[in-house]
Structure formats: C-alpha cells, structure tokens
Design a protein around this motif. Structure first.
Motif, PDB file in Angstrom:
ATOM      1  N   GLU A   1      34.028  42.451  38.115  1.00 42.49           N
ATOM      2  CA  GLU A   1      35.417  42.014  37.936  1.00 42.49           C
ATOM      3  C   GLU A   1      36.194  42.101  39.236  1.00 42.49           C
ATOM      4  O   GLU A   1      37.041  41.246  39.534  1.00 42.49           O
ATOM      5  CB  GLU A   1      36.076  42.861  36.844  1.00 42.49           C
ATOM      6  CG  GLU A   1      35.484  42.628  35.457  1.00 42.49           C
ATOM      7  CD  GLU A   1      35.830  43.723  34.471  1.00 42.49           C
ATOM      8  OE1 GLU A   1      35.617  43.519  33.266  1.00 42.49           O
ATOM      9  OE2 GLU A   1      36.312  44.789  34.911  1.00 42.49           O
ATOM     10  N   ALA A   2      35.907  43.123  40.038  1.00 46.00           N
ATOM     11  CA  ALA A   2      36.568  43.252  41.334  1.00 46.00           C
ATOM     12  C   ALA A   2      36.190  42.099  42.260  1.00 46.00           C
ATOM     13  O   ALA A   2      37.018  41.601  43.030  1.00 46.00           O
ATOM     14  CB  ALA A   2      36.195  44.584  41.985  1.00 46.00           C
TER      15      ALA A   2
ATOM     16  N   TYR B   1      42.079  36.325  45.039  1.00 51.40           N
ATOM     17  CA  TYR B   1      42.919  36.765  46.156  1.00 51.40           C
ATOM     18  C   TYR B   1      42.711  35.861  47.373  1.00 51.40           C
ATOM     19  O   TYR B   1      43.672  35.424  48.019  1.00 51.40           O
ATOM     20  CB  TYR B   1      42.565  38.211  46.495  1.00 51.40           C
ATOM     21  CG  TYR B   1      43.498  38.907  47.467  1.00 51.40           C
ATOM     22  CD1 TYR B   1      44.586  39.633  47.010  1.00 51.40           C
ATOM     23  CD2 TYR B   1      43.275  38.856  48.833  1.00 51.40           C
ATOM     24  CE1 TYR B   1      45.433  40.291  47.892  1.00 51.40           C
ATOM     25  CE2 TYR B   1      44.110  39.500  49.724  1.00 51.40           C
ATOM     26  CZ  TYR B   1      45.190  40.220  49.245  1.00 51.40           C
ATOM     27  OH  TYR B   1      46.034  40.864  50.139  1.00 51.40           O
TER      28      TYR B   1
ATOM     29  N   VAL C   1      40.346  45.918  46.223  1.00 47.99           N
ATOM     30  CA  VAL C   1      39.055  45.790  45.530  1.00 47.99           C
ATOM     31  C   VAL C   1      38.433  47.166  45.290  1.00 47.99           C
ATOM     32  O   VAL C   1      38.094  47.540  44.159  1.00 47.99           O
ATOM     33  CB  VAL C   1      38.093  44.893  46.341  1.00 47.99           C
ATOM     34  CG1 VAL C   1      36.678  44.981  45.784  1.00 47.99           C
ATOM     35  CG2 VAL C   1      38.572  43.450  46.318  1.00 47.99           C
TER      36      VAL C   1
ATOM     37  N   PHE D   1      38.239  39.203  41.274  1.00 48.90           N
ATOM     38  CA  PHE D   1      39.582  39.385  41.814  1.00 48.90           C
ATOM     39  C   PHE D   1      39.626  39.006  43.297  1.00 48.90           C
ATOM     40  O   PHE D   1      40.587  38.372  43.765  1.00 48.90           O
ATOM     41  CB  PHE D   1      40.023  40.837  41.630  1.00 48.90           C
ATOM     42  CG  PHE D   1      41.249  41.204  42.413  1.00 48.90           C
ATOM     43  CD1 PHE D   1      42.515  40.853  41.963  1.00 48.90           C
ATOM     44  CD2 PHE D   1      41.144  41.892  43.615  1.00 48.90           C
ATOM     45  CE1 PHE D   1      43.654  41.183  42.699  1.00 48.90           C
ATOM     46  CE2 PHE D   1      42.264  42.230  44.353  1.00 48.90           C
ATOM     47  CZ  PHE D   1      43.527  41.878  43.885  1.00 48.90           C
TER      48      PHE D   1
ATOM     49  N   VAL E   1      38.612  48.199  37.008  1.00 46.33           N
ATOM     50  CA  VAL E   1      37.692  47.062  36.906  1.00 46.33           C
ATOM     51  C   VAL E   1      36.284  47.508  37.260  1.00 46.33           C
ATOM     52  O   VAL E   1      36.083  48.538  37.916  1.00 46.33           O
ATOM     53  CB  VAL E   1      38.112  45.899  37.838  1.00 46.33           C
ATOM     54  CG1 VAL E   1      39.446  45.325  37.450  1.00 46.33           C
ATOM     55  CG2 VAL E   1      38.141  46.375  39.303  1.00 46.33           C
TER      56      VAL E   1
END
Length: 421
Positions: free
Chosen positions: A234-235, A242, A221, A238, A230
């Motif tokens: 956006e992270a 995950y 991240v 993610f 990102v």
C-alpha cells in the motif's frame, strides 16, 4: 553440479531465470521427471502470485515517475545547500544527492544513470577528471538499495519467512549513512585537490523549498509503514500517487502522452524481476523436495562452530558471487540456503539481511559484471579501465564499512530495536 551448470549457462548468456530452470535438470532427472515438470510449472507461476510482490512494480513505477518529473536537479540543489560549502564540495554533493535519491528510486542503476548525466559533465567543468566523476557517481549509487525504501530489501524479506520489511528498512538507515560518510571522508582527504574547493551555491532557502517535496516522499512512505498505517504494498501505491501529483500537477513536467511510455518501462523492468522470482520459487521447491538446504545446514553446523566464522565465510562467498551475478538474482538463489544456517547459529535476522544486501550491492561496482560500471561508462564515455582504476579505493572504503557493520551488529540493529522490531 547445479552451481556449475548455473554458472556455465549464465556465462553463455542464457537469461538468468531460464539458467536457473535449466540447472534444475540435474536434480529433476534423478526422479519422476514428468511429475517434477508439472510441479515446477505450478511453482513457477505460484511464485509470482503474491500480493506483497506488488510492491516491487509499484516502487519501480514510482521511481520512473520521479525521474520523469525532473526532480534530479532539485535534489542536487538540495544536497548543494547542505554540503556544497565543504572542501571538494561538488564531490560531496554527488555523494549526498545519492542519499536523497535513494529514498526515491531504491535502485543503484537508476541513481547512476540519472545523477551521472548531470554530475559527470558538471564535475568535469569544475576541474575533476571525468573518470573520477564517473567512478564516484557509480560508487555512491550503491547507497540507493540500502537506504529505504529499497527493492532488494523487499525481495529479501519476501524470500525468507520471519523477516520484517519495516525492520529491514530501519536496519538499512545507519549502514547507508555510514557508507555516505565513509565516501565523504575519502573525498575530503584524498580527492580535495582534484576539482573546485567549493561548489557553486544557489539560494539556500530556494534549494530547500524546491527540494523539500521530493525528499519528503521516503519519509511519508517509511513513516506510514512503521506506524502500521499501511503495508509495504500500500505504501508503494501511495508513492506512485505522490509521484504522479508532483510530476503532473505541481511540476507539470509529465504530460499525459508520456504516461504510456513510463508505464511500459516500469512493466519491462518489473517483468525481469518477476520472472526470476518465479524461477527461484520453482528452484526452491525442487531443492527443498530433495532436502538440499537441510543437508547444507547440517554440514555447515558441523564445519562452522562460531557466528563470526560463518559471517566471514558468507562475506567471501558473496564477494565472489557478486562478480558474476546481479544482486537481486543472488539474493533469490542464495538467501533461502544461507538464512537457515544463520538462524541456527543465532545470528540476528535483520543484521544478517543487511550484511547480505550490502555485500551483494557492492557487486554493482565490481568488475567484470558490475552493472553500475557499465552505466557510468555509457554516460561518461571514458572506458571501463579508467573507471575501474578510480573506483578501487572507493570499493576499499565500502569493504571497510561492510566489515564494520558485520562485526558491530548494534550499528544495524539499534534502530529496529528502538522501534520494537
């Protein structure tokens, strides 16, 4: 008058967002009241309509998913493999498990709850007093909001302009590890005779392999954000994906029927923060309209002539505020006022941000309103008095680390400068 009214409403139990709006009546009543009410309503909802703010509910959801995936024991085994052989091994494992857990939840309260349910009975079984185990779990949980990814850091960066989220993430790494190191030194010299000398070891290779995937999430991240691949929002998305893959596909501890409850808890916790964000946005508009920040900045610059005097005043102010206000709420209320003064005095914005966040997060373990103290008490059942007595020396350690990062700015700014922030 605004502050007195705000404090009175909070002490009466009025929800913080509504206490903020209620305290604004002091200023709103002095002008065109219908106009102010209309603008405040617009600013309230406008304060929540921001794409970067999506990072907050997404990171909260990622933390809920990781908790439900059963990664707590994997993190504990990983920390045991790293520091479990030291004197007072299980106490060290408690501290460094918080460091690893910090990268998953970014929340001190979640840390205290999840790790406390495992560590408090385990440490008691190894001979540690139950109140000491509860106090250490609460004290080490403060690391959570400092080491990235951190929800308070994101909120701080969104509250003021010109502060980089990746830069603040990097700035929090060294202070977070210094806090863990300081608590470990305290445990080694002053608590080594309370429990077992070493914690029980599992296969080191087994622990490393099973703890690797959860521990890699913050690396991915933060690394993706720093690399410019990102945005923080956006992270955060993610991180959710995950966590879903780990919990549903790999570990299979999360069933599809559990997902509605997980999402509901994340929405509830997010809603509390978002409503406060909206109320603070409205309050900031009213204060700015009335030139309150400008007047305070002018007064401060006339009264305070050095950076160090201002930083000492800020430390004392935030330590007092932390006794009564939750950290995120205090950031939203005070940072828009304090940040311009710090910039006018030439204080590095990343350094000032971490000092403020570190200072306010100490309020989570400071009586009478420390939320982590209440969580530790609910998990351990030993009562607030014994926990407070045990946590006071640890609070002293945290205060020393606060002074260190305040008066040695390079400890905070070294990594951001190395990365170009």
């Amino acid at each position: 008058m605004i502050f007195i009214l705000l404090l009175a409403l909070v002490l009466l139990g009025v929800p913080f967002a509504f206490a903020i709006l209620g305290s604004l009546t002091v200023l709103m009543s002095t002008g065109d009241l219908p106009y102010h009410i209309r603008i405040v309503s617009q600013q309230f909802f406008g304060g929540m309509e921001s794409f970067p703010l999506l990072a907050i509910p997404l990171f909260i959801l990622a933390g809920e998913l990781m908790n439900e995936a059963g990664i707590t024991h994997r993190i504990i085994n990983l920390a045991t493999a790293i520091v479990g052989r030291l004197k007072a091994g299980l106490a060290h494992v408690n501290i460094w498990a918080s460091v690893i857990f910090a990268g998953l939840s970014g929340s001190a309260i979640a840390d205290t709850s999840a790790l406390g349910r495992v560590f408090i009975p385990s440490m008691e079984k190894e001979g540690y007093p139950r109140d000491f185990a509860a106090a250490l779990t609460a004290a080490s949980s403060v690391i959570g909001p400092i080491i990235p990814p951190s929800i308070p850091v994101i909120i701080y960066a969104l509250t003021v302009s010109g502060v980089s989220v990746p830069g603040l993430f990097l700035a929090g790494i060294v202070p977070g590890f210094l806090l863990a190191l300081g608590l470990s030194i305290y445990v080694y010299f002053f608590a080594g005779d309370l429990g077992a000398t070493q914690s029980k070891q599992q296969s080191r290779r087994h622990a490393l392999l099973h703890g690797l995937l959860p521990a890699l999430m913050p690396v991915f991240v933060v690394g993706a954000i720093l690399a410019g691949i990102v945005t923080p929002t956006e992270a955060a998305a993610f991180a959710v994906v995950y966590a879903l893959i780990l919990g549903v596909v790999l570990y299979r501890n999360i069933k599809l029927v559990n997902l509605p409850g997980i999402f509901a808890r994340a929405m509830r916790d997010s809603a509390v923060i978002m409503v406060i964000m909206g109320a603070v946005a409205a309050a900031n508009w009213v204060l700015t309209f009335e030139r309150v920040p400008n007047m305070l900045t002018e007064w401060a610059l006339m009264s305070i002539d050095t950076q160090w005097t201002f930083l000492i005043a800020v430390i004392l102010l935030l330590l007092v505020v932390g006794l009564f206000l939750e950290g995120i709420a205090a950031i939203l209320v005070l940072v828009p006022i304090l940040h311009p003064i710090a910039m006018a005095l030439g204080i590095d914005p990343l350094h000032f941000g971490i000092v403020v966040i570190f200072n306010l997060m100490m309020g989570l373990i400071t009586p009478p309103m420390g939320l982590c103290l209440f969580v530790a008490d609910s998990v351990s059942g030993v009562g607030m008095g014994p926990i407070i007595r045990r946590i006071l020396p640890m609070l002293g350690v945290q205060f020393l680390i606060l002074l260190l990062i305040t008066f040695v700015p390079a400890l905070v700014t070294f990594l951001p400068r190395l990365a170009g922030y």
